[in-house]
Enzyme design. Sequence first.
Site, mmCIF file in Angstrom:
data_model
loop_
_atom_site.group_PDB
_atom_site.id
_atom_site.type_symbol
_atom_site.label_atom_id
_atom_site.label_comp_id
_atom_site.label_asym_id
_atom_site.label_seq_id
_atom_site.Cartn_x
_atom_site.Cartn_y
_atom_site.Cartn_z
ATOM 1 N N GLN A 86 0.852 -1.188 0.000
ATOM 2 C CA GLN A 86 0.000 0.000 0.000
ATOM 3 C C GLN A 86 0.890 1.241 0.000
ATOM 4 O O GLN A 86 1.499 1.588 1.013
ATOM 5 C CB GLN A 86 -0.922 -0.028 1.203
ATOM 6 C CG GLN A 86 -1.739 -1.313 1.312
ATOM 7 C CD GLN A 86 -2.753 -1.467 0.198
ATOM 8 O OE1 GLN A 86 -3.777 -0.773 0.161
ATOM 9 N NE2 GLN A 86 -2.492 -2.374 -0.739
ATOM 10 N N GLY B 68 -11.783 1.750 4.633
ATOM 11 C CA GLY B 68 -10.871 0.998 3.786
ATOM 12 C C GLY B 68 -9.980 1.891 2.937
ATOM 13 O O GLY B 68 -10.138 3.121 2.879
ATOM 14 N N HIS B 69 -9.058 1.251 2.217
ATOM 15 C CA HIS B 69 -8.080 2.015 1.440
ATOM 16 C C HIS B 69 -8.731 2.736 0.266
ATOM 17 O O HIS B 69 -9.678 2.272 -0.350
ATOM 18 C CB HIS B 69 -6.925 1.125 0.959
ATOM 19 C CG HIS B 69 -7.321 -0.027 0.091
ATOM 20 N ND1 HIS B 69 -6.410 -0.935 -0.370
ATOM 21 C CD2 HIS B 69 -8.523 -0.429 -0.382
ATOM 22 C CE1 HIS B 69 -7.028 -1.830 -1.121
ATOM 23 N NE2 HIS B 69 -8.306 -1.544 -1.129
ATOM 24 N N ASN B 70 -8.228 3.934 0.012
ATOM 25 C CA ASN B 70 -8.667 4.790 -1.094
ATOM 26 C C ASN B 70 -10.103 5.296 -0.958
ATOM 27 O O ASN B 70 -10.676 5.792 -1.918
ATOM 28 C CB ASN B 70 -8.498 4.083 -2.440
ATOM 29 C CG ASN B 70 -7.046 3.782 -2.745
ATOM 30 O OD1 ASN B 70 -6.605 2.647 -2.591
ATOM 31 N ND2 ASN B 70 -6.286 4.801 -3.126
ATOM 32 N N SER C 266 -12.161 2.089 -1.786
ATOM 33 C CA SER C 266 -12.450 2.902 -2.966
ATOM 34 C C SER C 266 -13.877 3.424 -3.024
ATOM 35 O O SER C 266 -14.310 3.922 -4.064
ATOM 36 C CB SER C 266 -12.130 2.133 -4.256
ATOM 37 O OG SER C 266 -10.752 1.804 -4.306
#
Length: 356
Positions: free
Chosen positions: A214, A255-257, A275
């Site tokens: 990441q 979560g990521h993004n 996302s």
Amino acid sequence: MSARLADLHAALGGVLHGTQERRVTRIAPLAEADEESLAFVAHPRYRAALAHSRAGVVIVPPDCVADALARPHPPAVGWTAWACDDPYLTFARLTQWWRRHVQPRPRHAGVHPSAWVAPGAQVHPDATIGPFAVIEDGAVVEAGAEIGAHSVVEARARVGAHARLAAHVVLGFDCALGARSIVHGGTIIGADGFGFAPYDLPGAHGKAWEKIEQLGAVRIGADVEIGANCCIDRGALGDTVLEDGVKLDNLIQIGHNVRVGRHTAMAGCVGVAGSARIGAHCTLGGGAIVLGHLELADHVHISAASVVMRSITQPGHYSGIFPIDDNRSWEKNAATLRQLHALRERLKALERRHQP
């Protein structure tokens, strides 16, 4: 500890009715308040409780002043009604005033002897670094910021002016926290997002997972508050972003993004998968889930325990999991669902009646 009512009124505005020269020793719920307490009524359903309250001062809407002053068995100095157009907002600002003036948090600028600050870190002289905290190389802690005991500001991370990290918080490398933001204990900002590439194991034994590093960060705006034990993952390539004024309750997973728009609020145990894009001025009730790569428009409100399985492009109130729908339609469908067994039995009876 106490405060003059006149000082509170001067700071917050509104109109005082009844006795004005008195001191307030605490802010209390209506049912627990005494004659030296200040309480508030923000919703019509609490007006019945007002008649039995012993609160010396009550913040009320203008149309409730007469009820507040007419309570039976007044003390010798009488009752006081503090009329405000938005009693709940006045109460919120009152708690801030009370914390600053009556219950100030002890603060001692400087670095505690047990803390470790890397030679390449920049810590403003007016910042506070608590016991056993760690400030890594290249990190920046701006003026008035507070880093709690055992917290870690990793390499090249930035803590904005007057921001506050409680104990046992981690602000990951390259991540940024805006001015005046607050992060409560146990929260991790900038852990790795959940990214793995599946591949086949030899001999047709199934799949295994290859880690995707990441490489992004987390950027958090100003005036954000993040509750205890939250996890906000760094982006895979770009950054995870929380815009100005976002409020997160405890035990929330971002979560990521993910991008969360300004002044959006989420209650406890919300989960937002990678996302997803959450608009501005949204609310998500406790335990709500937003699946990955979906988008919520501005001013979308999600009921508690709902699962958002499709993007929502129109403002409104949405509920449910079978599937999520606008709230009015969902309530109608839910009412029908509760009658489903009876409807099934009626249908079976009709089929038996018309069988040849």
